[in-house]
Design a protein around this motif. Sequence first.
Motif, short mmCIF file in Angstrom:
data_model
loop_
_atom_site.label_atom_id
_atom_site.label_comp_id
_atom_site.label_asym_id
_atom_site.label_seq_id
_atom_site.Cartn_x
_atom_site.Cartn_y
_atom_site.Cartn_z
N PRO A 183 0.81 -1.23 0.00
CA PRO A 183 0.00 0.00 0.00
C PRO A 183 0.84 1.28 0.00
N LEU A 184 2.00 1.25 0.65
CA LEU A 184 2.85 2.44 0.66
C LEU A 184 3.41 2.72 -0.73
N LEU A 185 3.77 1.67 -1.46
CA LEU A 185 4.29 1.86 -2.82
C LEU A 185 3.22 2.48 -3.72
N THR A 186 2.02 1.94 -3.64
CA THR A 186 0.93 2.43 -4.49
C THR A 186 0.56 3.87 -4.15
N ALA A 187 0.55 4.19 -2.86
CA ALA A 187 0.28 5.58 -2.46
C ALA A 187 1.36 6.52 -2.95
N SER A 188 2.60 6.06 -2.94
CA SER A 188 3.71 6.87 -3.45
C SER A 188 3.51 7.18 -4.92
N HIS A 189 3.08 6.19 -5.69
CA HIS A 189 2.87 6.44 -7.11
C HIS A 189 1.77 7.47 -7.34
N ALA A 190 0.68 7.35 -6.62
CA ALA A 190 -0.41 8.31 -6.77
C ALA A 190 0.07 9.73 -6.48
N SER A 191 0.92 9.87 -5.47
CA SER A 191 1.45 11.18 -5.11
C SER A 191 2.36 11.74 -6.20
N MET A 192 3.18 10.88 -6.77
CA MET A 192 4.08 11.34 -7.84
C MET A 192 3.32 11.65 -9.12
N ARG A 193 2.26 10.90 -9.36
CA ARG A 193 1.44 11.12 -10.56
C ARG A 193 0.62 12.41 -10.45
N ASP A 194 -0.02 12.60 -9.30
CA ASP A 194 -1.00 13.68 -9.17
C ASP A 194 -0.44 14.96 -8.58
N ASP A 195 0.42 14.84 -7.55
CA ASP A 195 0.94 16.02 -6.88
C ASP A 195 2.26 16.51 -7.48
N PHE A 196 3.18 15.58 -7.75
CA PHE A 196 4.49 15.99 -8.28
C PHE A 196 4.51 15.99 -9.80
N GLU A 197 3.58 15.28 -10.41
CA GLU A 197 3.39 15.25 -11.86
C GLU A 197 4.67 14.90 -12.61
N ILE A 198 5.23 13.73 -12.25
CA ILE A 198 6.46 13.27 -12.92
C ILE A 198 6.28 11.90 -13.55
N SER A 199 5.05 11.40 -13.57
CA SER A 199 4.80 10.13 -14.22
C SER A 199 4.56 10.36 -15.71
N CYS A 200 4.25 9.29 -16.42
CA CYS A 200 3.89 9.39 -17.83
C CYS A 200 2.94 8.24 -18.13
N ALA A 201 2.38 8.24 -19.33
CA ALA A 201 1.36 7.24 -19.66
C ALA A 201 1.89 5.82 -19.53
N GLU A 202 3.14 5.61 -19.94
CA GLU A 202 3.71 4.26 -19.86
C GLU A 202 3.90 3.81 -18.42
N LEU A 203 4.39 4.70 -17.57
CA LEU A 203 4.56 4.35 -16.16
C LEU A 203 3.22 4.05 -15.50
N ASP A 204 2.22 4.88 -15.79
CA ASP A 204 0.90 4.64 -15.21
C ASP A 204 0.33 3.31 -15.68
N ALA A 205 0.53 2.99 -16.95
CA ALA A 205 0.03 1.72 -17.48
C ALA A 205 0.71 0.54 -16.80
N ALA A 206 2.03 0.66 -16.56
CA ALA A 206 2.76 -0.42 -15.89
C ALA A 206 2.23 -0.64 -14.48
N VAL A 207 2.01 0.44 -13.77
CA VAL A 207 1.51 0.33 -12.39
C VAL A 207 0.10 -0.25 -12.37
N GLU A 208 -0.78 0.29 -13.21
CA GLU A 208 -2.18 -0.16 -13.20
C GLU A 208 -2.31 -1.62 -13.62
#
Length: 385
Positions: A296-321
């Motif tokens: 759960p900590l890993l997944t919460a970290s990704h959400a924070s980087m995607r939404d608050d820090f805005e450093i993800s990309c479509a490919e990273l989000d697809a890999a996580v999801e």
Amino acid sequence: MNSTPAKLAEAFTERFGGEPDGLWSAPGRVNVIGEHTDYNDGFVLPFAIKHSTTVAAAVRRGRTVRVASTFAPHDEPVAVDLDNLSEGSVQGWAAYPLGVLWALEQSGHRCPGMDLLVDSSVPVGAGLSSSAALECAVAVAANDLSRAGVSRRELAVVGQMAENRMVGAPTGIMDQSASLLGEEGHAVFLDCRSGESRLVPLDLEGAGLELLVIDTRVSHSHSTGGYAARRRSCEQGAEAMGVPALRDLSVEDLAQAERLLDDETFRRIRHVVTENVRVEEAVAVLTGRGPAELGPLLTASHASMRDDFEISCAELDAAVEASLSAGALGARMTGGGFGGSAIALARAEDVPGIRAAVEQAFSAAGFRSPAIFSVLPGDGAGPAA
């Protein structure tokens, strides 16, 4: 090329006309959690991986250094006089190894002339810190060859100095620390303000787990654009909040930050503050309940980087999801962002299904096929076996 030590030594002799004095290697790293917290004086939890960069090196007369790579076997070595090195004076990949020698000398440690031949199995641009692996392999080689006696902690600062000032990438201290201080079966909990670190048990195999790296093959660079912009935003936010660094803010301070700051700067701050909390929680989990509870900590970290820090990309989000939908315990992007890799924590028996789900998701989206492999915590830099 990823040569064996014997083949690298042979290649060195062919290139430079003499045998190397030794071979030294340094690993890349995966960051379990704690992204963009290092240059904010915060906490990180990386581990050294078994993909590494190896340097064959020999002392030569005078002050000339020649640097070559097995990946460009027909290119002439880059040759410089150590007395002529200055900040930003070297361009291209050679700025990393030569920057280390320059930083050692700037720190008061005179280096001899030497020949260096570099080989690596760390994927470039994948967010696994191929740059720090190169810096640290050269640092331990030069430290031994010059008999400087520099500590691992000091060598990490030397590597960071090389990357910041010779290469021009505004990175923190995490990557070099992980590469130099790692130990098999452990992660490195690092306080980036004090430089203090301690090993935290991370026995993935014993827990029946695997940590998958999903290299999106979307290359990134710390010396350009988004990374530097995020760092500036953090520094501006700290100044506006009247603290030396975002490390000094707590979750309770976020309400005030939201009132004082524009929305974007507030979200950048919120990521760093909450990410520091997640790192400390991850350390508590690993020293208590074990790695299976990290998800759960890993997944919460990704959400924070995607939404608050805005450093993800479509490919990273697809890999996580895709990983989470196929049964991963947790997943997140790792590294500086804007490409690179994601990680997924999974039970060993679920790995084939997760791999297939990620590959299918990338194919359906028209993305380039990812590289997917497992990693385990390995030892830090030192003489190559």
